[in-house]
Enzyme design. Structure first.
Site, short mmCIF file in Angstrom:
data_model
loop_
_atom_site.label_atom_id
_atom_site.label_comp_id
_atom_site.label_asym_id
_atom_site.label_seq_id
_atom_site.Cartn_x
_atom_site.Cartn_y
_atom_site.Cartn_z
CG ASN A 1 12.63 10.63 -1.06
OD1 ASN A 1 13.10 10.61 -2.21
ND2 ASN A 1 12.66 9.57 -0.27
CD GLN B 1 9.42 14.53 -0.21
OE1 GLN B 1 9.38 15.54 0.49
NE2 GLN B 1 8.98 13.35 0.21
CB CYS C 1 18.96 -1.47 11.99
SG CYS C 1 19.46 -3.15 11.71
C1 LIG Z 1 6.37 9.64 -0.93
C2 LIG Z 1 7.06 9.63 -2.25
C3 LIG Z 1 6.62 8.80 -3.31
C4 LIG Z 1 5.50 7.82 -3.12
O1 LIG Z 1 4.26 8.45 -3.01
P1 LIG Z 1 3.03 7.61 -2.36
O2 LIG Z 1 1.85 8.50 -2.57
O3 LIG Z 1 3.36 7.38 -0.93
O4 LIG Z 1 2.92 6.34 -3.14
C5 LIG Z 1 7.27 8.87 -4.51
N1 LIG Z 1 8.31 9.71 -4.69
C6 LIG Z 1 8.76 10.52 -3.72
C7 LIG Z 1 9.90 11.42 -3.99
C8 LIG Z 1 8.16 10.50 -2.47
O5 LIG Z 1 8.64 11.28 -1.50
#
Ligand SMILES: *Cc1c(COP(=O)(O)O)cnc(C)c1O
Length: 397
Positions: free
Chosen positions: A153, A187, A334
């Site tokens: 991600n 993703q 940050c």
């Molecule tokens: C956003 C994300 C999650 C979590 O999914 P949610 O529906 O927000 O709980 C898990 N794995 C990856 C790679 C993500 O990008």
């Protein structure tokens, strides 16, 4: 004219597609029955859930009885890891994952370590790729589960899931064991082709809000024959695998979003982001000195741009972009200086000054070329300004 804001944080979440919203609305009011009720109110919503299940199968393959709806990607990941771990611990307590997984997987692994499981965190190369050989080498006769994400991600790197699955099966046969293979496809689903049978995985997590569906709903694909302990205990919903009255509007919206996304992947619509992505990458690298691309050049999500810009802080760039109406994200800590950059940037071995100036832009189906042009220009000016003031600056523009 008021400037329109530019949203380049689609890896964090996507807007609900208007067609999805239309599909959901009746399920808040007219169609409110409990799907477990036998009367017509219940039958109506039960049927809607089963239609959504077919739509999800249309996106990722498999069969309807292999799909369990969850409250999102996080629950799907937790269910996969803890469910398989607790159902198979008599066979062994070893789990393999990568060092760049989402926190939904990594924190689950940490929890399982406290419960007596041992976890191997595989390293990645400088592009963020997990090698199938490293997976095979880590498998022992006590391994019950391997979990490697289909695409990261933060840096957008797409992992060789099909090859890893084949390698695991061969090693399983040699050792006479049955370790399961889970992939987090949150993703990838709706962005690149995802098919559970072509990939050869046993479990696969997806989430609606990353593919233009509503937040708070996802699914876990569980291949027939997989030994898994339920995560939620209560009623017999989802064939006894996930108790709790179903999130009907969410599931209906997920189904509608999955159907649209499957169409977009199949007709090449989702590939249309690639030239825009590359325009943004090239624009940044050409217009800003001492910048580099993070992640893989080609094995990369169509919507992901992750760059490191030397001598500036990620968060300063982010805040300045936000003031200009441009939304992005950073894996950099940050500017207070004490916090470490993200585990993903550390895992690909970025040196300190590059890990601290990282930015992620994630494009969406509403992104336009004019927005990309504007983003490049605005970022160039912000970097110039910040470098003027930067104590880190050693030269360059
Ligand atoms: C956003 C994300 C999650 C979590 O999914 P949610 O529906 O927000 O709980 C898990 N794995 C990856 C790679 C993500 O990008």
């Amino acid at each position: 004219m008021v400037n329109k804001r530019i949203y380049l944080d689609n890896a964090a979440t996507t807007p609900v597609d208007p067609r999805v919203k239309e599909a959901i609305l009746p399920y808040f009011s007219d169609k409110f029955g409990n799907p477990s009720s036998i009367h017509s109110f219940g039958q109506e919503t039960k049927a809607a859930i089963e239609k959504a299940r077919e739509q999800v199968v249309g996106l990722i393959g498999g069969s309807v009885d292999e799909i369990v709806f969850t409250s999102g990607g996080t629950e799907a990941d937790n269910f996969a890891l803890e469910g398989v771990a607790f159902a198979n611990e008599a066979k062994g307590k070893h789990i393999i994952t990568s060092s760049i997984e989402h926190h939904a997987v990594l924190e689950c692994c940490k929890f399982l370590e406290k419960r007596g499981f041992s976890v191997t965190y595989l390293p990645v190369d400088e592009s963020g790729v997990v090698s199938p050989e490293s997976v095979v080498r880590a498998i022992t006769d006590k391994t019950i589960l391997v979990s490697i994400m289909q695409a990261n991600n933060e840096i957008g790197t797409i992992e060789p899931i099909g090859e890893i699955a084949k390698a695991i099966k061969m090693r399983n046969a040699e050792l006479g064991i049955r370790s399961y293979f889970h992939t987090d496809a949150v993703q990838t689903a709706g962005h690149i082709p995802v098919n559970v049978n072509e990939l050869g995985v046993d479990l696969l997590s997806i989430s609606a809000h990353k593919l233009y569906g509503p937040k708070g709903v996802g699914a876990l694909y569980i291949r027939k024959g997989t030994k898994i302990t339920p995560f939620l205990h209560g009623g017999g919903q989802e064939r006894g695998r996930r108790a709790s009255t179903e999130n009907v509007p969410g599931i209906v919206g997920f189904g509608a979003a999955a159907e649209i996304a499957a169409g977009d992947v199949n007709n090449g619509e989702s590939k249309k982001l690639i030239p825009l992505r590359d325009k943004l990458i090239n624009g940044i690298l050409e217009k800003i000195t001492d910048a580099r691309l993070n992640g893989h050049l080609t094995q990369r999500l169509p919507n992901n741009v992750n760059v490191s810009i030397n001598y500036v802080e990620g968060e300063s760039m982010l805040l300045n972009l936000d003031l200009e109406g441009i939304a992005a994200s950073t894996g950099s800590a940050c500017s207070s200086g004490s916090l470490e950059p993200s585990h993903v940037l550390r895992a690909i071995g970025l040196p300190y000054e590059q890990a601290h100036g990282s930015l992620r832009f994630s494009l969406g189906k509403n992104t336009t070329e004019a927005e990309i042009d504007k983003t490049i220009e605005v970022l160039r000016k912000i970097v110039l300004k910040l470098r003027e003031m930067s104590p880190l600056k050693k030269g360059g523009k």
